[in-house]
Design a protein around this motif. Structure first.
Motif, PDB file in Angstrom:
ATOM      1  N   THR A  22       0.856  -1.190   0.000  1.00  0.00           N
ATOM      2  CA  THR A  22       0.000   0.000   0.000  1.00  0.00           C
ATOM      3  C   THR A  22       0.888   1.235   0.000  1.00  0.00           C
ATOM      4  OG1 THR A  22      -0.058   0.073   2.426  1.00  0.00           O
ATOM      5  CG2 THR A  22      -1.813  -1.160   1.316  1.00  0.00           C
TER       6      THR A  22
ATOM      7  N   ARG B  46      -9.780   0.818  -6.124  1.00  0.00           N
ATOM      8  CA  ARG B  46      -9.820   0.715  -4.669  1.00  0.00           C
ATOM      9  C   ARG B  46     -10.793  -0.355  -4.195  1.00  0.00           C
ATOM     10  NH1 ARG B  46     -11.140   5.626  -0.553  1.00  0.00           N
ATOM     11  NH2 ARG B  46     -13.275   5.282  -1.328  1.00  0.00           N
TER      12      ARG B  46
ATOM     13  N   ASN C 138      -9.145  -3.718  -4.892  1.00  0.00           N
ATOM     14  CA  ASN C 138      -7.844  -3.909  -4.244  1.00  0.00           C
ATOM     15  C   ASN C 138      -6.963  -4.872  -5.047  1.00  0.00           C
ATOM     16  OD1 ASN C 138      -6.405  -5.233  -1.253  1.00  0.00           O
ATOM     17  ND2 ASN C 138      -6.102  -3.186  -2.040  1.00  0.00           N
TER      18      ASN C 138
ATOM     19  N   ALA D 177      -4.844   3.126  -7.613  1.00  0.00           N
ATOM     20  CA  ALA D 177      -5.936   3.247  -6.639  1.00  0.00           C
ATOM     21  C   ALA D 177      -6.122   1.961  -5.841  1.00  0.00           C
ATOM     22  CB  ALA D 177      -7.244   3.614  -7.343  1.00  0.00           C
ATOM     23  N   SER D 178      -5.637   0.840  -6.358  1.00  0.00           N
ATOM     24  CA  SER D 178      -5.786  -0.422  -5.635  1.00  0.00           C
ATOM     25  C   SER D 178      -4.921  -0.475  -4.384  1.00  0.00           C
ATOM     26  CB  SER D 178      -5.436  -1.603  -6.558  1.00  0.00           C
ATOM     27  OG  SER D 178      -4.037  -1.668  -6.809  1.00  0.00           O
TER      28      SER D 178
ATOM     29  N   GLU E  78      -9.463   2.876   2.468  1.00  0.00           N
ATOM     30  CA  GLU E  78     -10.861   3.287   2.405  1.00  0.00           C
ATOM     31  C   GLU E  78     -11.110   4.667   3.026  1.00  0.00           C
ATOM     32  OE1 GLU E  78     -13.525   1.924   0.979  1.00  0.00           O
ATOM     33  OE2 GLU E  78     -12.303   0.330   0.123  1.00  0.00           O
TER      34      GLU E  78
END
Length: 455
Positions: free
Chosen positions: A6, A66, A69, A246-247, A251
């Motif tokens: 991330t 997102r 993921n 964006a993955s 959140e």
């Protein structure tokens, strides 16, 4: 399978996304396309496209990335729509396609940094470009550029991409800003500002007839496909890059706020690049739009050769172009690398190296002959990018629908009305605009015969 990486910080994601967007599309393609397709007219259409089409499309890619993921291909399967994986495959393929010739131009930039410091191109800039833009020299530097890209992507998301773009993006803005101030002081730059910033309203017209299929005419016929696709290109849309980036987002981040930041910063850098390049062309008396893919290099090399401190200014400028090129190139390689790492659990360094080698091979024709580079670029602009963005919008707007709104608003302070407005714009106005762009691009490709490769 190893734990998915991330972004370490929100700023890291934004700078990486901006870095993906701010690249050769802004500093090489944007000034060149602007000067070739009407100056301020092109600028107006581009800005409208970036905000009116690019922003909703970016939100669609952010939502897909997102929520899933996962990488740009596997994302559609995780969202429960395996039959739409073709959209991800198309995007990844386009990123592969674009990076193959993008890397060749990156090699040119490497050559011009050295040529600036030594003054090698000062005597005859046109001949110098002809000697280094194709052939063995171009092939070797294409390989060197790809090695740099592979090295960064092999380092991973946080230690490789995020760390690199945190340095690259601010450097691009600072150095371009300094160059823009310097160009403003030059005699003969004023007509360039007029050409770039004062649109001719009579050129902003388009008419349609049906006989029986729709046929378009008017000054905007050629401007629209290139200006809209320039927005896609410079925002890294339709390449799987924004889905992939964006993955890696949590959140708690506002996708809406982040996308606005990326689009505004990207557009600002494009305009800033135009404020450097276009007035500088006018200082040298260069006719707008002449010179093809090498226009930027030949024209600016001529300017640097004849202006005070030309060696230093030239080296600084092309260093900025290199930073921008790397920041975009790493996002394109990351798209494919992410898919292989996610799907097969393979080691990132090995995957990046193998894929970099394949991209190098695909770019060999472009390095050997600039006619191939032009063909690759033309197909990307007029056919592939609009088609890919259309697929993303159809999926997010009409297939995924309401869950996309919920994901968009997650981590945001915006109300339900904003999400619903985005959804219906993406379903209707934005899709129609992309269809128009695609139709005009196809029409131009076949009329000009550009669909045929330069065999």
């Amino acid at each position: 399978m190893s734990q998915r990486e991330t972004w370490a910080t929100r700023a890291g994601f934004i700078l990486a996304a901006v870095g993906s967007a701010v690249g050769l599309g802004n500093i090489w393609q944007f000034p060149f396309k602007t000067s070739e397709y009407g100056g301020a007219t092109f600028l107006v259409v581009y800005l409208v496209a970036a905000l009116g089409i690019g922003l909703p499309a970016m939100l669609a890619e952010f939502v897909i990335g997102r929520k899933s993921n996962l990488n740009a291909i596997s994302a559609f399967e995780r969202l429960g729509h395996r039959n739409w994986k073709w959209v991800g495959v198309l995007g990844v393929g386009i990123g592969f396609w674009i990076l193959s010739y993008y890397s060749v131009v990156g090699g040119w930039v490497l050559r011009y940094i050295g040529g600036s410091l030594t003054g090698a191109y000062f005597a005859d800039p046109a001949s110098y470009f002809g000697s280094v833009s194709a052939g063995l020299d171009a092939l070797v530097l294409h390989a060197v550029f790809m090695l740099l890209v592979v090295a960064i992507v092999a380092g991973g998301v946080e230690d490789g991409i995020e760390r690199a773009t945190k340095l690259m993006v601010p450097s691009i803005v600072v150095i371009l800003g300094a160059l823009a101030v310097w160009v403003f002081t030059l005699s003969g730059a004023s007509p360039g500002y007029v050409y770039f910033l004062s649109p001719d309203l009579s050129q902003l017209s388009l008419s349609v007839s049906f006989d029986p299929f729709p046929s378009f005419s008017g000054p905007l016929t050629n401007v629209i496909p290139f200006a809209v696709s320039q927005a896609f290109f410079s925002l890294s849309l339709g390449m799987g890059a924004m889905i992939t980036y964006a993955s890696y987002v949590g959140e708690d981040q506002s996708l809406f706020g982040d996308s606005i930041t990326v689009v505004v910063l990207n557009s600002a850098v494009g305009v800033l690049a135009g404020l450097v390049v276009i007035p500088l062309l006018f200082v040298q008396g260069v006719e707008p739009g002449s010179g093809g893919a090498g226009a930027l290099f030949i024209s600016l090399a001529t300017a640097f050769a004849e202006l005070p401190a030309g060696r230093l200014v030239g080296a600084v400028f092309f260093a900025v172009v290199l930073i921008a090129a790397l920041s975009s190139a790493i996002s394109l390689l990351e798209v494919v690398t992410s898919y292989v790492v996610d799907t097969y659990g393979a080691r990132r360094p090995r995957v990046a190296a193998v894929l970099g080698g394949l991209i190098f091979l695909l770019g060999t024709p472009s390095a050997w002959d600039t006619a191939w580079l032009t063909w690759f670029d033309t197909l990307a602009y007029q056919l592939l990018l609009p088609l890919s963005v259309l697929g993303v919008l159809l999926f997010a707007g009409w297939v995924y629908g309401r869950p996309a709104v919920a994901e968009l608003l997650s981590g945001s302070s915006f109300g339900q009305g904003v999400g619903v407005t985005w959804l219906w714009l993406a379903r209707t106005v934005v899709i129609l605009a992309v269809l128009l762009t695609l139709w005009l691009g196809i029409q131009t490709l076949f009329v000009d015969g550009a669909i045929v490769p330069p065999l």
